[in-house]
Design a protein around this motif. Sequence first.
Motif, PDB file in Angstrom:
ATOM      1  N   ASP A   1     -65.515  91.027  -1.318  1.00  0.00           N
ATOM      2  CA  ASP A   1     -66.130  89.858  -0.933  1.00  0.00           C
ATOM      3  C   ASP A   1     -67.388  89.834  -0.616  1.00  0.00           C
ATOM      4  O   ASP A   1     -68.200  88.991  -0.972  1.00  0.00           O
ATOM      5  CB  ASP A   1     -65.202  89.612   0.365  1.00  0.00           C
ATOM      6  CG  ASP A   1     -63.758  88.973   0.300  1.00  0.00           C
ATOM      7  OD1 ASP A   1     -63.553  88.523  -0.759  1.00  0.00           O
ATOM      8  OD2 ASP A   1     -63.052  89.262   1.305  1.00  0.00           O
TER       9      ASP A   1
ATOM     10  N   PHE B   1     -69.683  89.413  -3.834  1.00  0.00           N
ATOM     11  CA  PHE B   1     -69.926  87.878  -4.113  1.00  0.00           C
ATOM     12  C   PHE B   1     -71.038  87.343  -3.370  1.00  0.00           C
ATOM     13  O   PHE B   1     -71.746  86.334  -3.931  1.00  0.00           O
ATOM     14  CB  PHE B   1     -68.509  87.385  -4.480  1.00  0.00           C
ATOM     15  CG  PHE B   1     -67.718  87.676  -5.238  1.00  0.00           C
ATOM     16  CD1 PHE B   1     -68.027  87.902  -6.664  1.00  0.00           C
ATOM     17  CD2 PHE B   1     -66.438  88.010  -5.164  1.00  0.00           C
ATOM     18  CE1 PHE B   1     -67.235  88.271  -7.708  1.00  0.00           C
ATOM     19  CE2 PHE B   1     -65.551  88.367  -6.076  1.00  0.00           C
ATOM     20  CZ  PHE B   1     -66.065  88.706  -7.318  1.00  0.00           C
TER      21      PHE B   1
ATOM     22  N   ASP C   1     -59.950  84.808 -12.100  1.00  0.00           N
ATOM     23  CA  ASP C   1     -59.995  84.500 -10.834  1.00  0.00           C
ATOM     24  C   ASP C   1     -61.665  85.039 -10.276  1.00  0.00           C
ATOM     25  O   ASP C   1     -62.415  84.529  -9.663  1.00  0.00           O
ATOM     26  CB  ASP C   1     -59.196  84.835  -9.978  1.00  0.00           C
ATOM     27  CG  ASP C   1     -57.693  83.690 -10.012  1.00  0.00           C
ATOM     28  OD1 ASP C   1     -58.030  82.648 -10.559  1.00  0.00           O
ATOM     29  OD2 ASP C   1     -56.957  84.120  -9.530  1.00  0.00           O
ATOM     30  N   PHE C   2     -61.679  86.142 -10.657  1.00  0.00           N
ATOM     31  CA  PHE C   2     -62.808  87.111 -10.177  1.00  0.00           C
ATOM     32  C   PHE C   2     -64.059  86.599 -10.911  1.00  0.00           C
ATOM     33  O   PHE C   2     -65.209  86.362 -10.215  1.00  0.00           O
ATOM     34  CB  PHE C   2     -62.817  88.447 -10.152  1.00  0.00           C
ATOM     35  CG  PHE C   2     -62.063  88.922  -9.005  1.00  0.00           C
ATOM     36  CD1 PHE C   2     -62.855  89.332  -7.751  1.00  0.00           C
ATOM     37  CD2 PHE C   2     -60.702  89.549  -9.228  1.00  0.00           C
ATOM     38  CE1 PHE C   2     -62.038  89.749  -6.594  1.00  0.00           C
ATOM     39  CE2 PHE C   2     -59.920  90.038  -8.182  1.00  0.00           C
ATOM     40  CZ  PHE C   2     -60.676  90.051  -6.868  1.00  0.00           C
TER      41      PHE C   2
ATOM     42  N   VAL D   1     -64.626  83.424 -11.936  1.00  0.00           N
ATOM     43  CA  VAL D   1     -64.892  82.258 -11.651  1.00  0.00           C
ATOM     44  C   VAL D   1     -65.858  82.532 -10.183  1.00  0.00           C
ATOM     45  O   VAL D   1     -66.629  81.699  -9.904  1.00  0.00           O
ATOM     46  CB  VAL D   1     -63.938  81.273 -11.227  1.00  0.00           C
ATOM     47  CG1 VAL D   1     -64.212  80.088 -10.451  1.00  0.00           C
ATOM     48  CG2 VAL D   1     -63.094  81.021 -12.536  1.00  0.00           C
ATOM     49  N   ARG D   2     -65.268  83.377  -9.300  1.00  0.00           N
ATOM     50  CA  ARG D   2     -66.069  83.687  -8.050  1.00  0.00           C
ATOM     51  C   ARG D   2     -67.211  84.027  -8.338  1.00  0.00           C
ATOM     52  O   ARG D   2     -68.437  83.693  -7.712  1.00  0.00           O
ATOM     53  CB  ARG D   2     -65.179  84.699  -7.206  1.00  0.00           C
ATOM     54  CG  ARG D   2     -63.962  84.019  -6.675  1.00  0.00           C
ATOM     55  CD  ARG D   2     -63.330  85.123  -5.724  1.00  0.00           C
ATOM     56  NE  ARG D   2     -64.031  85.325  -4.507  1.00  0.00           N
ATOM     57  CZ  ARG D   2     -63.907  86.222  -3.644  1.00  0.00           C
ATOM     58  NH1 ARG D   2     -62.722  86.968  -3.791  1.00  0.00           N
ATOM     59  NH2 ARG D   2     -64.696  86.570  -2.502  1.00  0.00           N
ATOM     60  N   ALA D   3     -67.415  85.086  -9.207  1.00  0.00           N
ATOM     61  CA  ALA D   3     -68.843  85.550  -9.624  1.00  0.00           C
ATOM     62  C   ALA D   3     -69.845  84.357 -10.060  1.00  0.00           C
ATOM     63  O   ALA D   3     -70.831  84.388  -9.531  1.00  0.00           O
ATOM     64  CB  ALA D   3     -68.627  86.831 -10.756  1.00  0.00           C
TER      65      ALA D   3
ATOM     66  N   GLU E   1     -69.463  81.328  -9.947  1.00  0.00           N
ATOM     67  CA  GLU E   1     -70.092  80.133  -8.859  1.00  0.00           C
ATOM     68  C   GLU E   1     -70.935  80.945  -7.677  1.00  0.00           C
ATOM     69  O   GLU E   1     -71.399  79.899  -6.813  1.00  0.00           O
ATOM     70  CB  GLU E   1     -68.880  79.889  -8.162  1.00  0.00           C
ATOM     71  CG  GLU E   1     -67.929  78.862  -9.208  1.00  0.00           C
ATOM     72  CD  GLU E   1     -66.659  78.372  -8.672  1.00  0.00           C
ATOM     73  OE1 GLU E   1     -66.137  78.821  -7.420  1.00  0.00           O
ATOM     74  OE2 GLU E   1     -66.296  77.458  -9.242  1.00  0.00           O
ATOM     75  N   ALA E   2     -70.909  82.214  -7.545  1.00  0.00           N
ATOM     76  CA  ALA E   2     -71.776  82.866  -6.715  1.00  0.00           C
ATOM     77  C   ALA E   2     -73.146  83.162  -7.398  1.00  0.00           C
ATOM     78  O   ALA E   2     -74.033  83.860  -6.682  1.00  0.00           O
ATOM     79  CB  ALA E   2     -71.311  84.177  -6.138  1.00  0.00           C
TER      80      ALA E   2
ATOM     81  N   ASN F   1     -72.425  76.845 -14.302  1.00  0.00           N
ATOM     82  CA  ASN F   1     -73.415  77.220 -13.295  1.00  0.00           C
ATOM     83  C   ASN F   1     -74.485  77.941 -13.926  1.00  0.00           C
ATOM     84  O   ASN F   1     -75.407  78.847 -13.385  1.00  0.00           O
ATOM     85  CB  ASN F   1     -72.568  78.379 -12.466  1.00  0.00           C
ATOM     86  CG  ASN F   1     -71.651  77.537 -11.387  1.00  0.00           C
ATOM     87  OD1 ASN F   1     -71.968  77.462 -10.213  1.00  0.00           O
ATOM     88  ND2 ASN F   1     -70.290  77.472 -11.729  1.00  0.00           N
TER      89      ASN F   1
END
Length: 317
Positions: A53, A56, A75-76, A78-80, A82-83, A110
């Motif tokens: 957490d 990111f 999933d990770f 996508v989080r990365a 988007e951050a 992104n």
Amino acid sequence: MKPRIAVLGCGYWGGNHIRTLKSLGALHAVSDVDSARAERFAGEHGCIALTPDELFARDDVDAIVMALPPQFHADFAVRAVEAGKDVLVEKPIALTVPDAERAVKAARDNGRVFMTGHVLRFHPAFEGLKALVDKGELGDVGYIHSHRLGLGKFHAENDALWDLAPHDLSMILAITGTAPIEVRGEGAAVLNHLSDFAHLHMRFPNGLRGHLFASRLNPYRERRLTVVGTKGMAVFDDVEPQERKLALYRHAVWQDEGQWTSTMNEPTYIPIENAMPLTRELEHFIHCIQTRQEPRTGAEEALGVLRILTAGTVTHD
């Protein structure tokens, strides 16, 4: 300025990324769900340890190398992105095509670099083999076959095809320059319900054929990619010592008065640079971060490999 890169996943392959990025002066942080493991790597390599957490959320992390169990990659990733982080995702980038497409779309939306860890694309012997093909040294390529055999590793989620074949498929796609129009898979499960032996048969638009054999239950190691052309054949054998990894065979086959005849010649061993593929891969990732160019092993190739894996998967009860 070197980008500040973090490694998410401090397992075996993550450890290799950590050590290599450290040698390149680009390691900024490490992260793992096991905080003690991350702290240990951070202490050994002089960087900071972060929880996923925190990773990111940090503005001082420019990019993330993901070396996780593949079911977590999409999933990770996508989080990365988007951050605002560029990513290098180890193979396979997901376990389903829709998950992979979701991660790739998020990266595009992104404006982030998305690179896949197909490290053998950066092996000097493969680069030399592809140069032979591109220069026409082999003539018209008609057949490619790859064998990747050994004992282990055994995964709860991955069969032999998904664990071993991505590297070879990446190399085959680089040579053919196009996706196959037909994929047929065969598999055998010996230990449980996952294939320990896997065959892929591929047909490409220009008539070129390809065959791949992967096994994680084999008594000997084989790491061999063979390209057959009308003028010669080339073999990248990663089990051989450095000076014999890339062999060129100038065999000739022709018809004489209706009869087939041939000549066999001793191989010519092509000199290759003595360089580590992972170092070259991460140097390329750093270059792509700095220049914003599309990686050699980018999103389209990752999706292409995953589509072949999916088409060739055999399920067992």
